[in-house]
Motif scaffolding. Structure first.
Motif, PDB file in Angstrom:
ATOM      1  N   TRP A   1       0.790  -1.346   0.131  1.00 11.25           N
ATOM      2  CA  TRP A   1      -0.094  -0.061   0.034  1.00 11.25           C
ATOM      3  C   TRP A   1       0.892   1.285  -0.066  1.00 11.25           C
ATOM      4  O   TRP A   1       0.400   2.195  -0.832  1.00 11.25           O
ATOM      5  CB  TRP A   1      -0.864  -0.006   1.157  1.00 11.25           C
TER       6      TRP A   1
ATOM      7  N   LYS B   1       2.343   1.853  -3.378  1.00 11.19           N
ATOM      8  CA  LYS B   1       1.221   2.220  -4.165  1.00 11.19           C
ATOM      9  C   LYS B   1       1.145   4.133  -4.159  1.00 11.19           C
ATOM     10  O   LYS B   1       0.967   4.471  -5.167  1.00 11.19           O
ATOM     11  CB  LYS B   1       0.011   1.418  -3.993  1.00 11.19           C
ATOM     12  N   LEU B   2       1.201   4.278  -2.890  1.00  9.40           N
ATOM     13  CA  LEU B   2       1.009   5.646  -2.681  1.00  9.40           C
ATOM     14  C   LEU B   2       2.378   6.448  -2.580  1.00  9.40           C
ATOM     15  O   LEU B   2       2.226   7.851  -2.357  1.00  9.40           O
ATOM     16  CB  LEU B   2       0.562   6.086  -1.070  1.00  9.40           C
TER      17      LEU B   2
ATOM     18  N   PRO C   1      -5.685   2.586  -0.329  1.00 11.29           N
ATOM     19  CA  PRO C   1      -5.351   1.764  -1.454  1.00 11.29           C
ATOM     20  C   PRO C   1      -5.568   0.341  -1.504  1.00 11.29           C
ATOM     21  O   PRO C   1      -5.482  -0.394  -2.412  1.00 11.29           O
ATOM     22  CB  PRO C   1      -3.702   1.848  -0.823  1.00 11.29           C
TER      23      PRO C   1
END
Length: 549
Positions: free
Chosen positions: A203, A206-207, A232
């Motif tokens: 996560w 992804k961010l 996410p």
């Protein structure tokens, strides 16, 4: 302390009265066997006549242990037989229940009818009383020479040497079990708090957020808020939780990072004892937690958790972080649980670990962590020959060969040696994981909690993926470089004083109540400190009167 999934240490014991089983005493019969090699001290097995006949008489002794069943057969499998071939013995095993073992042990000892060897939840006051009254048998005066491997393990506990220093004759009346016989740290034998942050690394990636081996409370908060705001995991608006854990775990990250001793009496730099709950740094931590709690990324129901609800929330993708211990066995257990709940996602890629540090960049874990848990005590009626046999078995357990027999099994069947490397070859279950030793060899449940506890093996357990072992060990080695190490203070822990023994202020519960009341933190904390100050003062008077120079 975290053991394998088959044995979780319960620090809250439900005490009930003992009934049913009568105490057992030792018996003797005859047969022959051979003496064990002294592997840990690199000494060869003795071949002289006296030593070869040392275990010629077959002996029988009674012993208690947790995790046993009433109908279990503990003398037919390869682990027991491996010990029996060396030490020529039979044992009569008596199961203990987590619900009643503390009280059952106390009744057995005080009645003078205890089994020959008893698994005992160490209590300092009881130990001093039992040893003075002759209710438990002391180790031989020359045990360090006669059982060198056992002696080495005992020295690692710290407790053994402390107890001997208090005895007028320098005697030791128990065998405390060492947690880490071989430290996972590089620079110290002191045991470090194992708690770390587990977070959804996938996560964060992804961010566009990168987390290293350490993380501050501020960085943790930013990560948690990002998880909540940007979702996410695709849970839907308002459903993602930043971090979910039990109160004491959260407080370790947000409060203890300001004061390592926020919940303990400890010796300050001037040599006087103080209580960490009264210090301004503790209030700083509480204010910090309160501020972050109001920001909404901390699970609003954290104070209701009684068990492992935070695991479920993490594994199902609702929560992005939790705090927990990071022994190799626990890391592996958490990865396996996550993989089961998330088929197709590699837990080693999805989960990251980081050590939470304070505003000063240092690790402030729980202090006075002890390198022992429980232990063995012995009946004063135990004859010397049987006692020697028991101590010889315990000495062997503290050798690499003994540890391999217990935790790796039979060479050629369960494992093989490739040079110095131990390779596990035992059967696997339907999920492709190596079968649990206790499922294959029932006697494992007796031997694996004696002298050296399973935590030590888990850090090097070749049945666990090397990457997981390295991840766990790395967290300890990160911590030891950024912490102020303090040896356990046995004097204050074991000091017997009326008010200290009645001291019932549970600071975590008080913090939780103040947070949930949503009042001004400084005012509420000031009022609370005034309410408990009389109790704190009288205890400090007792401690400083007895221990301060």
């Amino acid at each position: 302390m975290k053991f394998s999934e088959k044995w979780v240490i319960r620090f809250s014991i439900i005490v009930v009265l003992f009934s049913g089983l009568a105490g057992c005493s030792s018996g003797n019969s005859k047969d022959a066997s051979s003496a064990p090699p002294n592997e840990a001290t690199n000494g060869p097995a003795s071949t002289d006549t006296a030593e070869s006949k040392r275990f010629e008489n077959r002996v029988t002794f009674s012993a208690t242990s947790l995790d046993l069943s009433d109908d279990g057969n503990y003398m037919d499998d390869a682990i027991y037989k491996g010990f029996d071939e060396k030490f020529n013995f039979e044992y009569k095993l008596i199961p203990l229940s987590w619900d009643n073992w503390v009280e059952r042990d106390r009744i057995w000892i005080n009645s003078g009818d205890m089994p020959d060897m008893m698994f005992w939840n160490f209590d300092f006051k009881d130990y001093m009383n039992y040893s003075k009254q002759g209710l438990i048998k002391p180790l031989p005066k020359d045990y360090e020479q006669k059982y060198p491997n056992l002696a080495k393990a005992l020295s690692k506990t710290g407790l053994a040497d402390y107890l001997k220093s208090l005895d007028p004759d320098g005697r030791l009346y128990m065998v405390p079990n060492v947690i880490y016989y071989t430290p996972v740290t590089e620079t110290t034998d002191l045991v470090l708090d194992a708690k770390v942050l587990y977070y959804r690394k996938d996560w964060a990636t992804k961010l566009g957020i990168q987390i290293g081996d350490t993380i501050t409370a501020e960085q943790l908060a930013e990560l948690g808020k990002a998880f909540v705001a940007q979702d996410p995991g695709g849970n839907g608006a308002g459903r993602t939780i930043g971090i979910s854990s039990q109160p004491y775990q959260l407080y370790s990250a947000f409060i203890q990072t300001h004061n390592s001793f926020y919940n303990q009496f400890y010796k300050a730099a001037d040599g006087k004892y103080i209580w960490g709950g009264m210090e301004d740094s503790t209030l700083d931590g509480i204010k910090s937690f309160s501020n972050y709690f109001k920001q909404g990324f901390i699970d609003k129901d954290y104070y209701t958790f009684k068990g492992k609800e935070h695991y479920d929330k993490f594994d199902t993708g609702i929560s992005g972080m939790f705090i927990d211990g990071a022994s190799a066995a626990n890391v592996n257990e958490r990865y396996q649980a996550f993989a089961k709940a998330n088929p197709g996602i590699n837990p080693e890629e999805a989960i990251g670990l980081a050590t939470v540090v304070g505003p000063d960049g240092k690790f402030h874990g729980q202090q006075n962590i002890l390198n022992y848990w429980a232990g063995e005590v012995f009946s004063p009626k135990l004859d010397d020959e049987t006692f020697d046999r028991i101590l010889s078995i315990l000495d062997y357990i503290a050798t690499p060969e003994g540890q391999r027999l217990i935790f790796a099994g039979v060479e050629g069947k369960d494992y093989k040696m490739e040079g110095d490397k131990l390779v596990i070859t035992r059967e696997k279950d339907e999920q492709g994981n190596f079968k649990y030793m206790g499922d294959m060899y029932p006697s494992y449940y007796f031997f694996y909690t004696k002298v050296v506890l399973p935590d030590d093996w888990s850090a090097q357990d070749p049945s666990l993926p090397e990457s997981i072992r390295n991840t766990a060990v790395n967290m300890f080695r990160v911590k030891e470089k950024i912490t102020n190490l303090v040896p356990p203070d046995y004097d204050v822990m074991f000091l017997s004083a009326p008010n200290k023994e009645r001291f019932n202020v549970v600071i975590d519960d008080s913090i939780t109540q103040i947070i949930l009341e949503n009042k001004d933190i400084e005012t509420a904390w000031s009022d609370w400190k005034k309410s408990v100050e009389p109790k704190v003062k009288v205890v400090l008077g007792e401690i400083n009167g007895a221990l301060s120079k």
